[in-house]
Design a protein around this motif. Structure first.
Motif, PDB file in Angstrom:
ATOM      1  N   VAL B  44     -18.328 -49.341 -45.785  1.00  0.00           N
ATOM      2  CA  VAL B  44     -17.929 -50.181 -44.651  1.00  0.00           C
ATOM      3  C   VAL B  44     -17.252 -49.279 -43.622  1.00  0.00           C
ATOM      4  N   CYS B  45     -17.840 -49.200 -42.427  1.00  0.00           N
ATOM      5  CA  CYS B  45     -17.289 -48.331 -41.376  1.00  0.00           C
ATOM      6  C   CYS B  45     -15.892 -48.776 -40.978  1.00  0.00           C
ATOM      7  N   ALA B  46     -14.983 -47.830 -40.905  1.00  0.00           N
ATOM      8  CA  ALA B  46     -13.625 -48.147 -40.457  1.00  0.00           C
ATOM      9  C   ALA B  46     -12.961 -46.885 -39.922  1.00  0.00           C
ATOM     10  N   GLY B  47     -12.000 -47.076 -39.034  1.00  0.00           N
ATOM     11  CA  GLY B  47     -11.254 -45.955 -38.474  1.00  0.00           C
ATOM     12  C   GLY B  47     -11.590 -45.690 -37.016  1.00  0.00           C
ATOM     13  N   LEU B  48     -12.632 -46.351 -36.509  1.00  0.00           N
ATOM     14  CA  LEU B  48     -13.060 -46.078 -35.136  1.00  0.00           C
ATOM     15  C   LEU B  48     -11.965 -46.403 -34.126  1.00  0.00           C
ATOM     16  N   ASP B  49     -11.252 -47.480 -34.370  1.00  0.00           N
ATOM     17  CA  ASP B  49     -10.205 -47.879 -33.436  1.00  0.00           C
ATOM     18  C   ASP B  49      -9.135 -46.781 -33.315  1.00  0.00           C
ATOM     19  N   SER B  50      -8.721 -46.217 -34.458  1.00  0.00           N
ATOM     20  CA  SER B  50      -7.752 -45.116 -34.441  1.00  0.00           C
ATOM     21  C   SER B  50      -8.324 -43.916 -33.696  1.00  0.00           C
ATOM     22  N   VAL B  51      -9.601 -43.627 -33.925  1.00  0.00           N
ATOM     23  CA  VAL B  51     -10.240 -42.481 -33.284  1.00  0.00           C
ATOM     24  C   VAL B  51     -10.280 -42.659 -31.771  1.00  0.00           C
ATOM     25  N   LEU B  52     -10.627 -43.860 -31.319  1.00  0.00           N
ATOM     26  CA  LEU B  52     -10.721 -44.078 -29.870  1.00  0.00           C
ATOM     27  C   LEU B  52      -9.332 -44.015 -29.217  1.00  0.00           C
ATOM     28  N   ASP B  53      -8.316 -44.494 -29.915  1.00  0.00           N
ATOM     29  CA  ASP B  53      -6.947 -44.347 -29.411  1.00  0.00           C
ATOM     30  C   ASP B  53      -6.607 -42.864 -29.236  1.00  0.00           C
ATOM     31  N   PHE B  54      -6.951 -42.092 -30.255  1.00  0.00           N
ATOM     32  CA  PHE B  54      -6.656 -40.653 -30.230  1.00  0.00           C
ATOM     33  C   PHE B  54      -7.377 -39.968 -29.076  1.00  0.00           C
ATOM     34  N   LEU B  55      -8.681 -40.250 -28.949  1.00  0.00           N
ATOM     35  CA  LEU B  55      -9.468 -39.575 -27.918  1.00  0.00           C
ATOM     36  C   LEU B  55      -9.014 -39.977 -26.518  1.00  0.00           C
ATOM     37  N   SER B  56      -8.657 -41.253 -26.347  1.00  0.00           N
ATOM     38  CA  SER B  56      -8.197 -41.725 -25.026  1.00  0.00           C
ATOM     39  C   SER B  56      -6.952 -40.972 -24.586  1.00  0.00           C
ATOM     40  N   ALA B  57      -6.085 -40.672 -25.555  1.00  0.00           N
ATOM     41  CA  ALA B  57      -4.797 -40.050 -25.225  1.00  0.00           C
ATOM     42  C   ALA B  57      -4.845 -38.530 -25.316  1.00  0.00           C
ATOM     43  N   TYR B  58      -5.991 -37.981 -25.737  1.00  0.00           N
ATOM     44  CA  TYR B  58      -6.027 -36.550 -26.010  1.00  0.00           C
ATOM     45  C   TYR B  58      -5.772 -35.707 -24.759  1.00  0.00           C
ATOM     46  N   ARG B  59      -4.804 -34.839 -24.854  1.00  0.00           N
ATOM     47  CA  ARG B  59      -4.520 -33.925 -23.748  1.00  0.00           C
ATOM     48  C   ARG B  59      -3.695 -32.766 -24.284  1.00  0.00           C
ATOM     49  N   VAL B  60      -4.149 -31.549 -24.002  1.00  0.00           N
ATOM     50  CA  VAL B  60      -3.380 -30.369 -24.397  1.00  0.00           C
ATOM     51  C   VAL B  60      -2.355 -30.105 -23.297  1.00  0.00           C
ATOM     52  N   ASP B  61      -1.084 -30.383 -23.601  1.00  0.00           N
ATOM     53  CA  ASP B  61      -0.069 -30.151 -22.581  1.00  0.00           C
ATOM     54  C   ASP B  61       0.661 -28.830 -22.846  1.00  0.00           C
ATOM     55  N   ALA B  62       1.625 -28.542 -21.996  1.00  0.00           N
ATOM     56  CA  ALA B  62       2.293 -27.235 -22.081  1.00  0.00           C
ATOM     57  C   ALA B  62       2.999 -27.039 -23.428  1.00  0.00           C
ATOM     58  N   ASP B  63       3.574 -28.130 -23.961  1.00  0.00           N
ATOM     59  CA  ASP B  63       4.231 -28.027 -25.268  1.00  0.00           C
ATOM     60  C   ASP B  63       3.225 -27.663 -26.363  1.00  0.00           C
ATOM     61  N   ASP B  64       2.038 -28.247 -26.277  1.00  0.00           N
ATOM     62  CA  ASP B  64       1.008 -27.947 -27.272  1.00  0.00           C
ATOM     63  C   ASP B  64       0.616 -26.479 -27.210  1.00  0.00           C
ATOM     64  N   VAL B  65       0.449 -25.985 -25.979  1.00  0.00           N
ATOM     65  CA  VAL B  65       0.075 -24.579 -25.810  1.00  0.00           C
ATOM     66  C   VAL B  65       1.159 -23.671 -26.402  1.00  0.00           C
ATOM     67  N   GLU B  66       2.405 -24.079 -26.220  1.00  0.00           N
ATOM     68  CA  GLU B  66       3.512 -23.312 -26.822  1.00  0.00           C
ATOM     69  C   GLU B  66       3.371 -23.276 -28.346  1.00  0.00           C
ATOM     70  N   VAL B  67       3.054 -24.448 -28.912  1.00  0.00           N
ATOM     71  CA  VAL B  67       2.907 -24.523 -30.373  1.00  0.00           C
ATOM     72  C   VAL B  67       1.733 -23.647 -30.823  1.00  0.00           C
ATOM     73  N   PHE B  68       0.607 -23.776 -30.127  1.00  0.00           N
ATOM     74  CA  PHE B  68      -0.570 -22.969 -30.494  1.00  0.00           C
ATOM     75  C   PHE B  68      -0.204 -21.481 -30.455  1.00  0.00           C
ATOM     76  N   ALA B  69       0.433 -21.088 -29.370  1.00  0.00           N
ATOM     77  CA  ALA B  69       0.785 -19.675 -29.205  1.00  0.00           C
ATOM     78  C   ALA B  69       1.743 -19.241 -30.301  1.00  0.00           C
ATOM     79  N   SER B  70       2.701 -20.106 -30.582  1.00  0.00           N
ATOM     80  CA  SER B  70       3.701 -19.749 -31.584  1.00  0.00           C
ATOM     81  C   SER B  70       3.076 -19.543 -32.964  1.00  0.00           C
TER      82      SER B  70
END
Lengths: 448, 448
Positions: B44-70
């Motif tokens: 039974v397919c499930a989880g799409l709603d969570s995925v669409l929430d995630f994708l809608s909000a997805y954005r690499v911001d400056a804090d994320d870049v700091e974390v990646f770099a770190s």
């Protein structure tokens, strides 16, 4: 809403009834694992830090009461006795990282009955899950026998929160790194990663992909070699590493097929290319059983990346844990029905050499060679000590692991050490059972 | 930090390399389950709603870049190309609640390559876990054969987030209620609950406990009867219910022992007391296998409360799911090594009567009796339609379930329907394989 709504409904209805009845005297609940899952010789305590955070912050506020009332179909006024309730109790627990056996309390909470009841669901959830995953990770470290183990589980854990915990718990028992970026950052772990098959496929050829990756990432790289044909993939990786003057610190990753046999072939190719310091990483459905077989067969694998089966604790995704009332208002209590008899009373566990543990009542004198496992970690709802560092928990685990009998460390069909009950605890259990059989089942209403 | 750090490190390093190389053309990744776990006839397919929430909000911001770099030990400037990256792609997916088979894409993401790669970990995590739990819950509903099933899993799920999802997913496939207060409130579910053994023990006698509970909770109550001796417990419950003039809507709960035999005894006692409308709830280690046996033996159990084994999906705590690149820059791609060959190209699934499903390329004409399963749910990073209601998903599940062949609905050793590949898809797969064998493994560098 505070964290108080993260609960089973019955905790709320029971607490409400206790408050209405004036049953707010001191209760002790004991959390333990009845029997270990198959192929487990020991458990590694984990989750206490999350539990103490929860208890420190526990407070039923007006929003929570609204939620309780709403799901019960009642008016908020009906639940007024719960408003403002905080956790003000005492917690005695085995610190994170310590090794325990079946039947031994991991934690005892002593608090006014409604408080001790309300926190049950969260406390069980965290200690059960985290102890289960920490114990599985510990077995991977044992199986790897000195080879580094790293965590790749985030894509298949039961949510992101569970993935974070898997990364932290792996590190607690000695994992060398994790692929989980957020967990690595917030827990101060080593982040590790390679490349996916999609990366190779997007470039078309492995050679183009490897060269591009090295261009973007100065320093050691790990090339994935099994997208099309593993042996050819290793040869291509070796050529690119040599051309670029790389090698030491770099690695190739095997992710499918007969990992042991492919590792032998890969090692031969790498060595022939003069890349003796290029390491071999293995991944793909690994767990402690697979790692154990590979290590025993002396496969030339340097690093084991474990993922799915560890993050979800695949062969034992839950423990037979219980949070049982053992004392109320100084009266020891127990459950009788079926096989699930619980021993009454507040307890202490004394570790004796060789894990000849003794489960005793809390006020018993330690045996001459016994050291108590449960420590006081919270009083009147406040942490007694600083938040534990992961390094401290790792040190505890390493010390306990070193003392564990060899049979309990075995990956398959371990010999499981068994804790004994002290004479006083056995005798109290028999007394309470007799009392219940005679008085409660006989119809008398007063308590022992 | 935004949600962009909930990822495996290699998604970041690959995306960085794609950006450096200018490889930002359109890529399609396809998410599917290779083979079903044992004893599963469908998913039974499930989880799409969570995925669409995630994708809608997805954005690499400056804090994320700091974390990646770190975590990479680099300077944030090195990762500057990632800054500000959002998900602007297209998602085609099978809606939540629909039934799918092995090999059928549950979701396809088409986006510039770095975007489609960066979201892999989260998308896999959510669809894998939620589909796995929804499918397990669906089997409980089937096994219960019309009897209500309720969720008691929160205390042993892998964290609180996983517990919330278990409650929601149970409701999606027809559970009648959940013990999870927060989930019941936020998802609009029926909250259910009884009392614990500790409640009885705190009072001492069952009679005192039952009477106190009824005082605090006007309306139907459920008495737990197995704390000391189940048969005596039922008799006590019957006496209290009669004394208080309760009965209809009330229940007793059996939580241990031979549930089928005890239910027969309990029914006899309740009926003899004139409590024909008092229901029997069973709990304690139940899963679809146990429920199936009880229902087949015609045990007089009215409601089944499932918990631990369902919330952690005990017999199959993960799916063999994959998120595979199937097309890049209009070029179909696939992986060849080992048994894990994937079919290339963007796909559609056509459902034909009796689940004679056809997996085809996305631009193929539907077969005359076929209905497409994948729908466009996100374009240019935005949801195409409103957030789905749980009721809508439940309706989809009920419709698909009704059409499922009886063999696939069987709890033990089901007959698993198998999707066919369309002629064009089979032929493309063979072509791409030939191309790789001839050109990529032969050493040529250009792509098909």
């Amino acid at each position: 809403m505070s964290n108080a709504t993260s609960t089973d409904l019955y905790e709320v209805t029971m607490a409400q009834s206790y408050l209405n009845e004036g049953m707010t005297r001191s209760a002790t609940f004991s959390l333990f694992v009845r029997i270990l899952p198959p192929d487990r010789g020991f458990l590694v305590c984990a989750g206490l830090d999350s539990v103490l955070d929860f208890l420190s912050a526990y407070r039923v506020d007006a929003d929570d009461v609204e939620v309780f009332a709403s799901v019960l179909g009642r008016r908020p006024e009906d639940l007024a006795p719960l408003l403002g309730l905080e956790f003000r109790g005492e917690v005695r627990a085995v610190p994170e990282g310590r090794v325990v056996l079946a039947g031994e309390p991991l934690l005892e909470i002593t608090a006014p009955l409604p408080q001790a009841q309300l926190v049950e669901t969260y406390v069980l959830n965290q200690l059960n899950h985290q102890t289960s995953v920490a114990s599985k990770c510990a077995r991977c470290v044992l199986a790897a026998d000195g080879h580094p183990v790293v965590d790749f589980s985030l894509r298949r854990t039961h949510g992101i929160e569970a993935g974070h915990q898997a990364a932290r718990l792996g590190a607690m028992v000695g994992f060398a790194g994790t692929s989980n970026v957020a967990a690595a950052h917030s827990e101060g772990l080593t982040a590790v990663g390679t490349m996916a098959h999609s990366y190779i496929e997007a470039f078309g050829t492995e050679e183009d992909a490897f060269r591009a990756f090295a261009r973007s990432h100065p320093g050691p790289v790990t090339f994935l070699v099994d997208t099309y044909d593993t042996v050819r993939g290793v040869a291509t990786a070796a050529r690119v590493l040599r051309d670029l003057g790389l090698g030491p610190g770099c690695a190739i990753r095997l992710d499918s097929g007969d990992l042991g046999a492919l590792a032998v072939q890969a090692r031969t190719i790498l060595d022939a290319a003069g890349l003796r310091k290029t390491r071999i990483v293995a991944s793909g459905g690994l767990d402690e059983f697979a790692v154990d077989s590979l290590v025993r067969s002396e496969a030339p694998i340097d690093t084991y990346a474990v993922g799915t089966r560890i993050g979800v604790c695949a062969d034992a995704p839950y423990l037979d844990s219980a949070y049982k009332l053992v004392e109320y208002d100084s009266r020891p209590v127990m459950k009788l029905s079926s096989a699930k008899v619980t021993a009454p009373g507040r307890k202490q566990v004394f570790r004796r050499p060789g894990y000849a543990d003794l489960i005793a009542l809390v006020d018993e004198r330690p045996p001459p060679d016994g050291v108590p496992l449960l420590e006081s970690v919270m009083r009147e709802g406040r942490r007694v000590s600083e938040r534990a560092e992961l390094d401290t928990a790792r040190q505890r685990f390493m010390t306990d692991l070193a003392a564990l009998p060899p049979g309990a460390r075995t990956i398959r069909a371990p010999t499981v050490p068994k804790a004994e009950l002290s004479r006083r605890l056995s005798s109290l259990t028999a007394d309470v059972r007799r009392y219940i059989e005679k008085n409660l089942l006989g119809g008398a209403h007063e308590a022992v």
